[in-house]
Design a protein around this motif. Structure first.
Motif, mmCIF file in Angstrom:
data_model
loop_
_atom_site.group_PDB
_atom_site.id
_atom_site.type_symbol
_atom_site.label_atom_id
_atom_site.label_comp_id
_atom_site.label_asym_id
_atom_site.label_seq_id
_atom_site.Cartn_x
_atom_site.Cartn_y
_atom_site.Cartn_z
ATOM 1 N N PHE A 338 42.965 30.973 32.921
ATOM 2 C CA PHE A 338 43.530 32.266 33.321
ATOM 3 C C PHE A 338 42.813 33.402 32.601
ATOM 4 O O PHE A 338 42.414 34.400 33.204
ATOM 5 C CB PHE A 338 45.031 32.291 33.020
ATOM 6 N N MET A 339 42.628 33.237 31.290
ATOM 7 C CA MET A 339 41.929 34.262 30.519
ATOM 8 C C MET A 339 40.488 34.422 30.999
ATOM 9 O O MET A 339 40.015 35.546 31.229
ATOM 10 C CB MET A 339 41.942 33.894 29.032
ATOM 11 N N ASP A 340 39.773 33.308 31.153
ATOM 12 C CA ASP A 340 38.347 33.356 31.491
ATOM 13 C C ASP A 340 38.096 33.869 32.906
ATOM 14 O O ASP A 340 37.185 34.667 33.121
ATOM 15 C CB ASP A 340 37.721 31.963 31.343
ATOM 16 N N ALA A 341 38.889 33.401 33.860
ATOM 17 C CA ALA A 341 38.612 33.702 35.269
ATOM 18 C C ALA A 341 39.257 34.994 35.754
ATOM 19 O O ALA A 341 38.737 35.633 36.684
ATOM 20 C CB ALA A 341 39.079 32.537 36.146
ATOM 21 N N GLU A 342 40.381 35.404 35.126
ATOM 22 C CA GLU A 342 41.123 36.523 35.698
ATOM 23 C C GLU A 342 41.303 37.713 34.763
ATOM 24 O O GLU A 342 41.334 38.847 35.227
ATOM 25 C CB GLU A 342 42.477 36.014 36.216
ATOM 26 N N VAL A 343 41.409 37.467 33.454
ATOM 27 C CA VAL A 343 41.629 38.583 32.536
ATOM 28 C C VAL A 343 40.321 39.151 32.002
ATOM 29 O O VAL A 343 40.079 40.366 32.099
ATOM 30 C CB VAL A 343 42.535 38.171 31.355
ATOM 31 N N ILE A 344 39.478 38.308 31.445
ATOM 32 C CA ILE A 344 38.245 38.798 30.821
ATOM 33 C C ILE A 344 37.370 39.593 31.794
ATOM 34 O O ILE A 344 36.784 40.613 31.391
ATOM 35 C CB ILE A 344 37.475 37.632 30.164
ATOM 36 N N PRO A 345 37.298 39.236 33.086
ATOM 37 C CA PRO A 345 36.501 40.048 34.016
ATOM 38 C C PRO A 345 36.985 41.493 34.166
ATOM 39 O O PRO A 345 36.204 42.355 34.571
ATOM 40 C CB PRO A 345 36.634 39.294 35.344
ATOM 41 N N VAL A 386 56.338 41.677 32.513
ATOM 42 C CA VAL A 386 55.388 41.246 33.548
ATOM 43 C C VAL A 386 54.617 42.426 34.147
ATOM 44 O O VAL A 386 53.392 42.344 34.315
ATOM 45 C CB VAL A 386 56.119 40.431 34.635
ATOM 46 N N PRO A 387 55.268 43.559 34.471
ATOM 47 C CA PRO A 387 54.503 44.685 35.029
ATOM 48 C C PRO A 387 53.473 45.278 34.067
ATOM 49 O O PRO A 387 52.501 45.897 34.509
ATOM 50 C CB PRO A 387 55.588 45.721 35.362
ATOM 51 N N ILE A 388 53.671 45.097 32.766
ATOM 52 C CA ILE A 388 52.751 45.658 31.774
ATOM 53 C C ILE A 388 51.670 44.657 31.391
ATOM 54 O O ILE A 388 50.503 45.017 31.221
ATOM 55 C CB ILE A 388 53.533 46.094 30.512
ATOM 56 N N PHE A 389 52.037 43.384 31.278
ATOM 57 C CA PHE A 389 51.131 42.389 30.723
ATOM 58 C C PHE A 389 50.308 41.636 31.780
ATOM 59 O O PHE A 389 49.161 41.285 31.530
ATOM 60 C CB PHE A 389 51.915 41.365 29.894
ATOM 61 N N ILE A 390 50.882 41.378 32.952
ATOM 62 C CA ILE A 390 50.225 40.526 33.943
ATOM 63 C C ILE A 390 49.794 41.276 35.199
ATOM 64 O O ILE A 390 48.671 41.090 35.685
ATOM 65 C CB ILE A 390 51.141 39.340 34.320
ATOM 66 N N LEU A 391 50.650 42.135 35.737
ATOM 67 C CA LEU A 391 50.336 42.770 37.018
ATOM 68 C C LEU A 391 49.118 43.695 36.986
ATOM 69 O O LEU A 391 48.408 43.801 38.007
ATOM 70 C CB LEU A 391 51.563 43.506 37.558
ATOM 71 N N PRO A 392 48.795 44.375 35.863
ATOM 72 C CA PRO A 392 47.551 45.160 35.862
ATOM 73 C C PRO A 392 46.312 44.303 36.117
ATOM 74 O O PRO A 392 45.369 44.735 36.787
ATOM 75 C CB PRO A 392 47.530 45.776 34.460
ATOM 76 N N GLN A 397 41.951 42.843 39.784
ATOM 77 C CA GLN A 397 41.234 41.758 40.448
ATOM 78 C C GLN A 397 41.304 41.890 41.966
ATOM 79 O O GLN A 397 40.309 41.666 42.672
ATOM 80 C CB GLN A 397 41.801 40.405 40.005
ATOM 81 N N LEU A 398 42.451 42.264 42.502
ATOM 82 C CA LEU A 398 42.576 42.459 43.945
ATOM 83 C C LEU A 398 41.679 43.587 44.437
ATOM 84 O O LEU A 398 41.065 43.496 45.513
ATOM 85 C CB LEU A 398 44.035 42.759 44.309
ATOM 86 N N SER A 399 41.575 44.650 43.642
ATOM 87 C CA SER A 399 40.747 45.795 44.049
ATOM 88 C C SER A 399 39.279 45.433 44.117
ATOM 89 O O SER A 399 38.487 46.112 44.780
ATOM 90 C CB SER A 399 40.957 46.967 43.086
ATOM 91 N N LYS A 400 38.900 44.354 43.423
ATOM 92 C CA LYS A 400 37.498 43.913 43.398
ATOM 93 C C LYS A 400 37.283 42.627 44.195
ATOM 94 O O LYS A 400 36.210 42.022 44.118
ATOM 95 C CB LYS A 400 37.057 43.692 41.945
ATOM 96 N N ASP A 401 38.328 42.218 44.941
ATOM 97 C CA ASP A 401 38.268 40.966 45.714
ATOM 98 C C ASP A 401 37.933 39.775 44.832
ATOM 99 O O ASP A 401 37.156 38.890 45.210
ATOM 100 C CB ASP A 401 37.243 41.077 46.862
ATOM 101 N N LYS A 402 38.512 39.754 43.645
ATOM 102 C CA LYS A 402 38.260 38.678 42.698
ATOM 103 C C LYS A 402 39.471 37.736 42.627
ATOM 104 O O LYS A 402 40.500 37.946 43.256
ATOM 105 C CB LYS A 402 37.955 39.253 41.313
ATOM 106 N N VAL A 403 39.344 36.716 41.775
ATOM 107 C CA VAL A 403 40.335 35.645 41.687
ATOM 108 C C VAL A 403 41.666 36.129 41.115
ATOM 109 O O VAL A 403 41.694 36.832 40.106
ATOM 110 C CB VAL A 403 39.767 34.507 40.796
ATOM 111 N N ILE A 404 42.772 35.720 41.770
ATOM 112 C CA ILE A 404 44.111 36.026 41.231
ATOM 113 C C ILE A 404 45.022 34.790 41.338
ATOM 114 O O ILE A 404 46.250 34.916 41.246
ATOM 115 C CB ILE A 404 44.759 37.238 41.951
ATOM 116 N N ASP A 405 44.418 33.608 41.501
ATOM 117 C CA ASP A 405 45.198 32.390 41.757
ATOM 118 C C ASP A 405 46.168 32.056 40.633
ATOM 119 O O ASP A 405 47.344 31.738 40.884
ATOM 120 C CB ASP A 405 44.252 31.209 41.988
ATOM 121 N N ARG A 406 45.708 32.089 39.392
ATOM 122 C CA ARG A 406 46.563 31.692 38.285
ATOM 123 C C ARG A 406 47.687 32.687 38.065
ATOM 124 O O ARG A 406 48.820 32.303 37.767
ATOM 125 C CB ARG A 406 45.721 31.506 37.023
ATOM 126 N N ALA A 407 47.388 33.970 38.210
ATOM 127 C CA ALA A 407 48.438 34.984 38.081
ATOM 128 C C ALA A 407 49.475 34.822 39.189
ATOM 129 O O ALA A 407 50.685 34.939 38.939
ATOM 130 C CB ALA A 407 47.832 36.376 38.114
#
Length: 496
Positions: A338-345, A386-392, A397-407
Motif C-alpha cells: 500500500f505504501m509503495d504502490a499508492e502512497v509514496i507515488p 479516514v478523510p485525512i489519512f487515506i482519502l487524500p 491517485q485517481l486524478s493521475k489514473d494510478k493504482v487505488i486498489d489497496r485503499a
C-alpha cells in the motif's frame, strides 16, 4: 527491602537509583509556554523536548503551564497537582529495555471548568510567549462536510451566552487576547501540535472565524499580534494501562498515578514563524523549516494511514494491538505494498530518500511488541481520520489514473467493520461521533453497497468515481464472504 515511593517534589531526589530524575532546579524555571490539553501525547512529546532542553542546555526561560479545559480532564489535573507536575515517561524499546525518566518541565497547571478567569488571566500574562495546543480534531469544531469552522456549533452559541465561562478553546483565547489588547500588551505565538494537515493554518482560520462572529473589532489587532506556525508531530504514545502503573510500582518502586508510555522514536518539525522568541529546540533535535507541507503529508499518509489500515484490518481479524497486526506477515506485506504502490507515488519525488528512510523506521516502530497500542484506540473516531489519512491518497491517485486498489480494499473493509463482529465471532466496541450513521449505512450496504459511500461528510463526492466504486464494490462483496485473513492472502497473491 525498599518500599515504593510516591512521585512528588519531596521524594524525587530519593528516586535517583530507580529512574532518571531531573538534573536541574525547577525553581529557576520561568513559565513562558501555556499548553492547552495535557494529553499523554503532549507529555511524551513537547513536554519531553522542553525537559531535554532545560536539562542539557540550561534553557530555563520556557517552562510549561499546563491547562485543561474539559470536565473529563479533571483527573489529569488532579494528578499533576498531587505530583507537583512530575510524571514518569516510560520509553519502551523493541529489544525489551525500558527507560524511566521523570519529566519536570510542567511547572504550573490550571483547570478551566474550576476557574475560567484564572486561565484567561494566565493566558493574558505578558510572560506567556507561546500558547500551544493538543486538543484533537473535535476541539477545532470543524464542519464535517466543508472542513471549515462550524459557527453554528452549539458550544459556540453557549460561548456567546456566557463569554466569561467559555466552552471552546477559542473562547478562552479571545478573552485572553482582549485583555492583552486592553492592557497594551503584545500578542504571542499559537502553536498547534495536533494531527491535522496544516494544523496552524486550521487553527488560525477557525479562531479568526470565531472572533469574527463574536468580537469582529478584535480581528485587526489579532492579525498584527499573533502567528500560527504549522507543525508536524510524531511519537507513538498509547493509552496508559493499569499494567504500566503496576510495573512502575513493582519493578521500579515508584508510585505514579498516571505515567506515560511511548516508543524511543520522536520527531518534531515546525515552521519557524514565531511572534516572539522561542526555545532553541533545534538543540534537542527539533527541525525548523520554512514550509511544513512535505513532512505533514508524509507523516499523515504513511504513519497515520498505516495505523488506520492496521486498525481496521487487524480488528476484523481479532487482533487487539498494532504490534500483533504488524507482526503478521500477511498484514505487513499488504501495508508495505500500500505504501509503495499508492502512497509514496503521491509524495514529493525530490525527497524520495527521506520517504524511504521514514517508511523503514515506521515498519520497525509498528512492530515494537512492548508498545501496547490498542487497535480500539486507533479505530476510535475513524470517520474523522479516514478523510485525512487515506482519502487524500485516493483522490490524488485517481486524478493521475494510478493504482487505488489497496485503499479501496481498506474502505470496503472499513464498511464491514461497522457490522461489529470479528472473524473469531467476537464483538468489539465501536466509538465514533457518527456511529449511528456508519452502522446504519454499513447494514444498508449489504443490499446496496454504494450506501456506505453516500456519507457525504466522510467521502464527499467519491461515489461519483466509477473506477473507485467498481473496485470498492468488488472488494466489499469478496470480504463479506470470507475472513479478512483469507482476503488479504488472496490480495497479496494476486488472486483478488
Amino acid at each position: 527491602m525498599q518500599n515504593p515511593l510516591y512521585l512528588n517534589i519531596e521524594n524525587v531526589g530519593a528516586l535517583q537509583n530507580r529512574a532518571l530524575i531531573p538534573a536541574f532546579d525547577r525553581d529557576k524555571i520561568k513559565t513562558s509556554i501555556a499548553h492547552i490539553g495535557i494529553s499523554n501525547f503532549h507529555r511524551a512529546h513537547q513536554a519531553y523536548y522542553m525537559h531535554e532542553l532545560i536539562e542539557n542546555h540550561d534553557e530555563f526561560n520556557f517552562g510549561i503551564c499546563g491547562i485543561d479545559l474539559l470536565d473529563a480532564d479533571r483527573k489529569i489535573y488532579n494528578v499533576l497537582k498531587d505530583q507537583d507536575g512530575l510524571y514518569c515517561l516510560m520509553v519502551k524499546d523493541a529489544n525489551g529495555s525500558h527507560q524511566i525518566k521523570v519529566i519536570g518541565s510542567i511547572v504550573e497547571y490550571f483547570f478551566g471548568p474550576e476557574n475560567p478567569m484564572a486561565v484567561i488571566e494566565r493566558l493574558a500574562h505578558p510572560d506567556i510567549e507561546i500558547i500551544s495546543l493538543t486538543i484533537a480534531e473535535d476541539g477545532y469544531h470543524l464542519n464535517e462536510i466543508t472542513g471549515e469552522f462550524d459557527q453554528e456549533n452549539p458550544v459556540v452559541a453557549e460561548d456567546m451566552r456566557n463569554p466569561f465561562y467559555p466552552k471552546t478553546v477559542f473562547g478562552y483565547l479571545m478573552q485572553a487576547f482582549k485583555l492583552r489588547k486592553f492592557r497594551g500588551l503584545a500578542g504571542c505565538t499559537i502553536l498547534s501540535c495536533d494531527n491535522i494537515k496544516g494544523n496552524g493554518d486550521t487553527m488560525k482560520a477557525s479562531f479568526f472565524n470565531y472572533v469574527n462572529k463574536m468580537e469582529p473589532e478584535l480581528l485587526p489587532w489579532l492579525k498584527e499580534n499573533t502567528t500560527f506556525p504549522n507543525s508536524m508531530v510524531d511519537r507513538i504514545t498509547p493509552l496508559t494501562r493499569p499494567e504500566d502503573i503496576e510495573t512502575l510500582k513493582n519493578d521500579f518502586l515508584i508510585e505514579d498515578q498516571w505515567p506515560v508510555v511511548c516508543e524511543p522514536f520522536a520527531n518534531w518539525v515546525i515552521e519557524d514563524n514565531f511572534f516572539h522568541g522561542r526555545p532553541q529546540w533545534e538543540k534537542v533535535g527539533v527541525q525548523f523549516v520554512e514550509h511544513i507541507e512535505f513532512y505533514d503529508k508524509m507523516k499523515l499518509q504513511l504513519l497515520n494511514a498505516g495505523h488506520t489500515l492496521l486498525g481496521i484490518l487487524g480488528t476484523l481479524h481479532g487482533y487487539k494491538t498494532v504490534g500483533e497486526a504488524a507482526n503478521d506477515e500477511d498484514f505487513m506485506y499488504f501495508l508495505k505494498t500500500f505504501m509503495d504502490a499508492e502512497v509514496i507515488p503521491v509524495l514529493d519525488k525530490a525527497e524520495v530518500h527521506l520517504v524511504e528512510n521514514y517508511k523503514s523506521t515506521l515498519i520497525a516502530r509498528f512492530k515494537n511488541p512492548y508498545i501496547y497500542d490498542s487497535l480500539s484506540r486507533i479505530c476510535d473516531e475513524s470517520s474523522a481520520k479516514v478523510p485525512i489519512f487515506i482519502l487524500p491518497t485516493v483522490r490524488t491517485q485517481l486524478s493521475k489514473d494510478k493504482v487505488i486498489d489497496r485503499a479501496a480494499f481498506v474502505i470496503a473493509a472499513w464498511c464491514t467493520y461497522y457490522d461489529g463482529l470479528d472473524d473469531q465471532g467476537k464483538t468489539y466496541k465501536i466509538s465514533d461521533s457518527i456511529s449511528n450513521v456508519l452502522i446504519r449505512r454499513a447494514t444498508q450496504s449489504q443490499q446496496n453497497p454504494i450506501r456506505f459511500l453516500e456519507i457525504e461528510s466522510v467521502f464527499g463526492d467519491l461515489k461519483s468515481s466509477p473506477i473507485f466504486v467498481e473496485k470498492y464494490v468488488r472488494y466489499l462483496n469478496y470480504i463479506r464472504t470470507r475472513t479478512i485473513k483469507e482476503c488479504i492472502k488472496d490480495f497479496n497473491s494476486g488472486l483478488l
